[in-house]
Design a protein around this motif. Structure first.
Motif, mmCIF file in Angstrom:
data_model
loop_
_atom_site.group_PDB
_atom_site.id
_atom_site.type_symbol
_atom_site.label_atom_id
_atom_site.label_comp_id
_atom_site.label_asym_id
_atom_site.label_seq_id
_atom_site.Cartn_x
_atom_site.Cartn_y
_atom_site.Cartn_z
ATOM 1 N N MET A 10 55.278 61.480 30.008
ATOM 2 C CA MET A 10 55.501 62.184 30.792
ATOM 3 C C MET A 10 56.009 63.149 30.428
ATOM 4 S SD MET A 10 54.797 60.522 33.355
ATOM 5 C CE MET A 10 55.422 61.316 34.652
ATOM 6 N N LEU A 11 56.436 63.373 29.401
ATOM 7 C CA LEU A 11 56.492 64.744 28.587
ATOM 8 C C LEU A 11 55.677 65.487 28.327
ATOM 9 C CD1 LEU A 11 59.621 63.974 26.620
ATOM 10 C CD2 LEU A 11 59.816 65.412 28.179
ATOM 11 N N ALA A 12 54.348 64.996 28.322
ATOM 12 C CA ALA A 12 53.121 65.245 27.287
ATOM 13 C C ALA A 12 52.786 65.743 29.115
ATOM 14 C CB ALA A 12 52.485 64.657 26.958
ATOM 15 N N LYS A 13 52.415 65.004 29.796
ATOM 16 C CA LYS A 13 52.239 65.027 31.174
ATOM 17 C C LYS A 13 52.210 66.399 31.472
ATOM 18 C CE LYS A 13 50.054 60.815 32.135
ATOM 19 N NZ LYS A 13 50.411 59.677 33.164
ATOM 20 N N LEU A 21 63.090 69.493 27.899
ATOM 21 C CA LEU A 21 64.441 68.144 28.815
ATOM 22 C C LEU A 21 65.896 68.217 28.964
ATOM 23 C CD1 LEU A 21 63.557 65.887 31.335
ATOM 24 C CD2 LEU A 21 63.106 64.851 29.340
ATOM 25 N N ALA A 22 65.857 68.322 27.385
ATOM 26 C CA ALA A 22 67.546 67.992 26.771
ATOM 27 C C ALA A 22 68.439 68.660 27.913
ATOM 28 C CB ALA A 22 67.602 67.270 26.122
ATOM 29 N N GLU A 23 67.834 69.972 27.760
ATOM 30 C CA GLU A 23 68.881 70.892 28.082
ATOM 31 C C GLU A 23 69.266 71.170 29.787
ATOM 32 O OE1 GLU A 23 67.005 74.212 26.524
ATOM 33 O OE2 GLU A 23 68.172 74.109 24.389
ATOM 34 N N ALA A 50 68.504 62.283 36.554
ATOM 35 C CA ALA A 50 67.987 63.255 36.640
ATOM 36 C C ALA A 50 66.830 63.066 35.423
ATOM 37 C CB ALA A 50 69.171 63.873 35.192
ATOM 38 N N ILE A 51 66.157 62.806 34.449
ATOM 39 C CA ILE A 51 64.667 62.856 34.292
ATOM 40 C C ILE A 51 64.217 62.759 34.949
ATOM 41 C CG2 ILE A 51 63.203 61.363 32.626
ATOM 42 C CD1 ILE A 51 66.180 60.467 31.074
ATOM 43 N N CYS A 52 64.187 62.203 35.994
ATOM 44 C CA CYS A 52 62.606 61.718 37.346
ATOM 45 C C CYS A 52 63.106 62.065 38.261
ATOM 46 C CB CYS A 52 63.587 60.743 38.249
ATOM 47 S SG CYS A 52 63.108 58.331 37.140
ATOM 48 N N LYS A 53 64.068 63.772 38.203
ATOM 49 C CA LYS A 53 63.902 64.412 39.290
ATOM 50 C C LYS A 53 63.278 65.799 38.068
ATOM 51 C CE LYS A 53 66.750 68.227 41.411
ATOM 52 N NZ LYS A 53 68.674 68.338 41.885
ATOM 53 N N GLU A 54 63.594 65.953 37.000
ATOM 54 C CA GLU A 54 63.084 67.062 35.958
ATOM 55 C C GLU A 54 60.894 66.944 35.772
ATOM 56 O OE1 GLU A 54 63.998 69.778 35.488
ATOM 57 O OE2 GLU A 54 66.110 69.908 36.477
ATOM 58 N N LEU A 55 61.424 65.540 35.688
ATOM 59 C CA LEU A 55 59.461 65.191 35.520
ATOM 60 C C LEU A 55 58.849 64.782 36.749
ATOM 61 C CD1 LEU A 55 60.122 63.008 32.147
ATOM 62 C CD2 LEU A 55 59.418 65.897 32.328
ATOM 63 N N ASN A 56 59.128 64.927 37.777
ATOM 64 C CA ASN A 56 58.841 64.332 38.913
ATOM 65 C C ASN A 56 58.313 63.901 38.929
ATOM 66 O OD1 ASN A 56 58.042 64.908 41.981
ATOM 67 N ND2 ASN A 56 56.197 66.432 40.877
ATOM 68 N N CYS A 57 58.766 62.333 38.549
ATOM 69 C CA CYS A 57 58.131 60.671 38.157
ATOM 70 C C CYS A 57 59.494 60.284 38.798
ATOM 71 C CB CYS A 57 57.906 60.333 36.863
ATOM 72 S SG CYS A 57 59.475 60.335 36.007
ATOM 73 N N GLN A 58 58.701 58.338 39.193
ATOM 74 C CA GLN A 58 59.310 57.254 39.749
ATOM 75 C C GLN A 58 60.032 56.596 38.219
ATOM 76 O OE1 GLN A 58 60.147 56.352 42.507
ATOM 77 N NE2 GLN A 58 59.353 58.054 43.325
ATOM 78 N N PRO A 59 61.233 55.823 38.224
ATOM 79 C CA PRO A 59 60.961 55.170 36.985
ATOM 80 C C PRO A 59 60.480 54.524 36.770
ATOM 81 C CG PRO A 59 63.340 55.136 38.562
ATOM 82 C CD PRO A 59 62.187 55.590 39.457
ATOM 83 N N GLY A 60 59.675 53.875 37.567
ATOM 84 C CA GLY A 60 58.569 53.166 36.683
ATOM 85 C C GLY A 60 57.525 53.745 35.625
ATOM 86 N N ASP A 61 56.922 55.868 36.324
ATOM 87 C CA ASP A 61 56.574 55.926 35.043
ATOM 88 C C ASP A 61 57.215 55.362 34.088
ATOM 89 O OD1 ASP A 61 54.687 56.400 37.806
ATOM 90 O OD2 ASP A 61 55.725 58.544 37.720
ATOM 91 N N LEU A 62 58.616 55.930 33.440
ATOM 92 C CA LEU A 62 58.996 56.192 32.622
ATOM 93 C C LEU A 62 58.883 54.451 31.444
ATOM 94 C CD1 LEU A 62 61.976 58.078 33.251
ATOM 95 C CD2 LEU A 62 59.897 59.095 32.316
ATOM 96 N N PHE A 63 59.390 53.526 32.505
ATOM 97 C CA PHE A 63 59.474 52.307 31.295
ATOM 98 C C PHE A 63 58.593 51.224 32.349
ATOM 99 C CE2 PHE A 63 63.550 54.429 32.046
ATOM 100 C CZ PHE A 63 64.344 54.404 30.684
ATOM 101 N N GLU A 64 58.328 50.404 30.737
ATOM 102 C CA GLU A 64 57.300 49.247 31.893
ATOM 103 C C GLU A 64 57.665 47.715 30.458
ATOM 104 O OE1 GLU A 64 52.822 49.142 29.347
ATOM 105 O OE2 GLU A 64 53.709 50.828 29.587
#
Length: 75
Positions: A10-13, A21-23, A50-64
């Motif tokens: 997601m960071l790469a995308k 992101l950490a900041e 916070a991660i989902c907000k900054e990366l404009n994604c859903q939790p399912g995009d981050l974990f499987e």
């Protein structure tokens, strides 16, 4: 571990660095690294939000979830 983290994908995308992101979400690089590597034992919902907000994604995009074969458990 059957939970796979796709945070680096997601960071790469989003063309965002881990440091940025950490900041933005207010966690240390060390803690973000633990999340990215899949070594975290838990994730706070506030951090996940916070991660989902900054990366404009859903939790399912981050974990499987991946099943683990019985042979892999014994290794």
């Amino acid at each position: 571990m059957p939970i796979i983290t796709n945070l680096d994908v997601m960071l790469a995308k989003r063309k965002m660095s881990s440091k940025e992101l950490a900041e933005r979400i207010g966690i240390t690089m060390a803690n973000l690294s633990i999340l990215k590597s899949g070594k975290a034992k838990a994730v706070r919902f506030t951090t996940l939000e916070a991660i989902c907000k900054e990366l404009n994604c859903q939790p399912g995009d981050l974990f499987e979830y991946q099943t683990v074969d019985s042979d892999e458990k014994t290794e």
